[in-house]
Design a protein around this motif. Sequence first.
Motif, short mmCIF file in Angstrom:
data_model
loop_
_atom_site.label_atom_id
_atom_site.label_comp_id
_atom_site.label_asym_id
_atom_site.label_seq_id
_atom_site.Cartn_x
_atom_site.Cartn_y
_atom_site.Cartn_z
N VAL A 193 0.80 -1.16 -0.16
CA VAL A 193 0.03 0.04 -0.08
C VAL A 193 0.83 1.19 -0.07
CG1 VAL A 193 -1.63 1.37 1.02
CG2 VAL A 193 -2.02 -1.26 0.93
N ILE A 194 0.68 2.23 -0.74
CA ILE A 194 1.15 3.68 -0.60
C ILE A 194 0.00 4.64 -0.60
CG2 ILE A 194 3.07 2.91 -2.04
CD1 ILE A 194 1.66 4.21 -4.77
N GLY A 195 0.27 5.72 -0.30
CA GLY A 195 -0.89 6.90 -0.51
C GLY A 195 -0.87 7.53 -1.80
N ARG A 196 -1.91 8.42 -1.99
CA ARG A 196 -1.81 9.22 -3.21
C ARG A 196 -0.79 10.00 -3.61
NH1 ARG A 196 -3.20 14.35 -4.25
NH2 ARG A 196 -3.95 14.41 -2.09
N GLY A 197 -0.30 10.53 -2.50
CA GLY A 197 1.11 11.47 -2.54
C GLY A 197 2.27 10.82 -3.23
N THR A 198 2.54 9.60 -2.72
CA THR A 198 3.47 8.73 -3.03
C THR A 198 3.53 8.30 -4.55
OG1 THR A 198 3.85 7.85 -0.93
CG2 THR A 198 4.92 6.77 -2.79
N LEU A 199 2.24 8.02 -4.88
CA LEU A 199 1.82 7.58 -6.39
C LEU A 199 2.20 8.83 -7.28
CD1 LEU A 199 0.57 5.80 -8.75
CD2 LEU A 199 -1.62 6.79 -8.18
N SER A 224 -6.53 6.42 -0.64
CA SER A 224 -6.64 7.84 -0.95
C SER A 224 -8.22 8.00 -1.02
CB SER A 224 -6.31 8.25 -2.62
OG SER A 224 -6.70 9.68 -2.56
N ALA A 225 -8.85 8.95 -0.21
CA ALA A 225 -10.16 9.42 -0.11
C ALA A 225 -10.26 10.32 -1.41
CB ALA A 225 -10.37 10.07 1.20
N THR A 226 -9.41 10.75 -2.08
CA THR A 226 -9.62 11.94 -2.90
C THR A 226 -9.35 11.49 -4.55
OG1 THR A 226 -7.38 12.68 -2.61
CG2 THR A 226 -9.06 13.72 -1.42
N LEU A 227 -8.93 10.20 -4.62
CA LEU A 227 -8.34 9.66 -5.92
C LEU A 227 -9.79 8.94 -6.55
CD1 LEU A 227 -5.76 9.64 -7.55
CD2 LEU A 227 -5.38 7.08 -6.77
N ASP A 228 -10.14 9.24 -7.89
CA ASP A 228 -11.09 8.59 -8.53
C ASP A 228 -10.86 7.39 -8.97
OD1 ASP A 228 -12.99 10.66 -7.80
OD2 ASP A 228 -12.28 11.80 -9.72
N LEU A 243 -7.79 0.49 -5.37
CA LEU A 243 -7.95 1.63 -4.80
C LEU A 243 -8.73 1.50 -3.61
CD1 LEU A 243 -7.83 4.72 -5.12
CD2 LEU A 243 -9.64 4.60 -6.45
N LEU A 244 -8.28 2.12 -2.44
CA LEU A 244 -8.67 1.95 -1.09
C LEU A 244 -9.12 3.47 -0.72
CD1 LEU A 244 -6.17 -0.39 0.42
CD2 LEU A 244 -8.45 -0.99 -0.58
N ALA A 245 -10.37 3.68 -0.39
CA ALA A 245 -10.76 4.95 -0.07
C ALA A 245 -10.78 5.27 1.34
CB ALA A 245 -12.44 5.22 -0.65
N SER A 246 -10.80 4.10 2.15
CA SER A 246 -10.57 4.33 3.65
C SER A 246 -9.86 3.53 4.42
CB SER A 246 -12.19 4.59 4.05
OG SER A 246 -12.52 3.41 4.06
N VAL A 247 -9.51 3.58 5.40
CA VAL A 247 -8.90 2.77 6.27
C VAL A 247 -9.78 1.58 6.49
CG1 VAL A 247 -7.25 4.03 7.58
CG2 VAL A 247 -9.57 3.60 8.69
N ASP A 248 -11.08 1.65 6.40
CA ASP A 248 -11.91 0.64 6.74
C ASP A 248 -11.91 -0.32 5.46
OD1 ASP A 248 -13.22 1.43 8.89
OD2 ASP A 248 -14.82 2.36 8.11
N ASP A 249 -11.61 0.12 3.97
CA ASP A 249 -11.34 -0.58 2.90
C ASP A 249 -10.09 -1.60 3.24
OD1 ASP A 249 -13.77 0.51 1.69
OD2 ASP A 249 -12.44 1.88 0.60
N LEU A 250 -9.14 -0.96 3.64
CA LEU A 250 -7.96 -1.60 3.92
C LEU A 250 -8.23 -2.87 4.94
CD1 LEU A 250 -4.95 -2.05 3.95
CD2 LEU A 250 -4.58 -0.15 5.39
N CYS A 251 -8.83 -2.63 5.98
CA CYS A 251 -9.02 -3.44 6.86
C CYS A 251 -9.93 -4.60 6.49
CB CYS A 251 -9.53 -2.90 8.37
SG CYS A 251 -8.44 -1.77 9.12
N GLY A 252 -10.81 -4.38 5.62
CA GLY A 252 -11.49 -5.38 4.92
C GLY A 252 -11.16 -6.10 3.94
N LEU A 253 -9.90 -5.98 3.73
CA LEU A 253 -9.35 -6.86 2.66
C LEU A 253 -8.98 -8.40 3.19
CD1 LEU A 253 -6.39 -4.60 1.30
CD2 LEU A 253 -8.32 -5.30 0.14
#
Length: 330
Positions: A193-199, A224-228, A243-253
């Motif tokens: 996982v990376i964030g939008r800024g790193t991408l 990223s909450a802002t990446l479409d 594309l994970l919009a929130s930490v809930d998405d990450l935890c739900g993997l």
Amino acid sequence: MSEAARLMDAAIRLSLRGLGRTAPNPNVGCLVVRNGRIVARGWTQPGGRPHAEMMALEAAGAAARGAELYVSLEPCAHVSPRGPACADLIVASGVSAVHIAMRDPDPRTDGQGAARLGSAGVAVTLGTGEAAARQAMAGFLSRIALGRPRITLKLAMSIDGRVSMPGGESQWITGPEARAHAHLQRALADVIVIGRGTLEADDPSLDVRLPGLEDRSPRPAVLSATLDAIPASAKFADRDPLLLASVDDLCGLAVNDVLVEGGAATASTLLAADLIDRMLVYRAPVVIGDGAPGAGRIGLERLADAHGRWRLAETRALGNDRLEVYARTR
């Protein structure tokens, strides 16, 4: 080390071959031993099937009858559309004794596998090598206990805790040995996982570039909450990124192990949510000064609140650099 402990240690080490590839199933190792000699080996295959016990028993064939079996996790007791219960396979094989490192916390088995073996006249021992088995299956155990994968944060930083120059330059803070070790950690993860800024700043490949392990590159994901959408031009776009919009998405993997490689905003978000279970800190013998920190504000109001949260689990030299592994104390 006793003979039983030595053989169980070998089974647990064998289980690591499946690490990062077996989710949602655990990575398990299994040995068939006859008259003190290993006659067959097995480990959980990619995708979680076949199980380690099936692989080992099929390899042993008739040699399994009367032999002993060493397995890093209690054999499953439930029948799945993807395969039979391993406890039933073991009974049918004629194995005389089964040594189990740890009980399976999955409620579909949780003691029932060992009980079924015992009821069939198979001698069962439980607990040899349990600590090492827990460490080897930490991601699976996190999913069962916490309902989410084990999340590891990787940081490469200077002596003074900076992860890049003031202008953003970060390649390379650490040397080749540390970078190779970091790529090995990628090979052991299900998702990176990376964030939008790193991408946007680095467009990293997020693959494994170690000879012979190129096919072990984890599935890439952007938090990223802002990446479409993840741009089709991204270097990793051909590897079915998430594309994970929130930490809930990450935890739900539905995976066991997640490796987070930045950047600072992503690290801060996960630390603030107390979702980091392990940190890999690669520290280079350089001083950067006014550079970027590895994490920003994480919600601590008092210095006292920072103490007692992390335990130094391991240190090792990697060339001129030093690796520090920290485990979250829960």
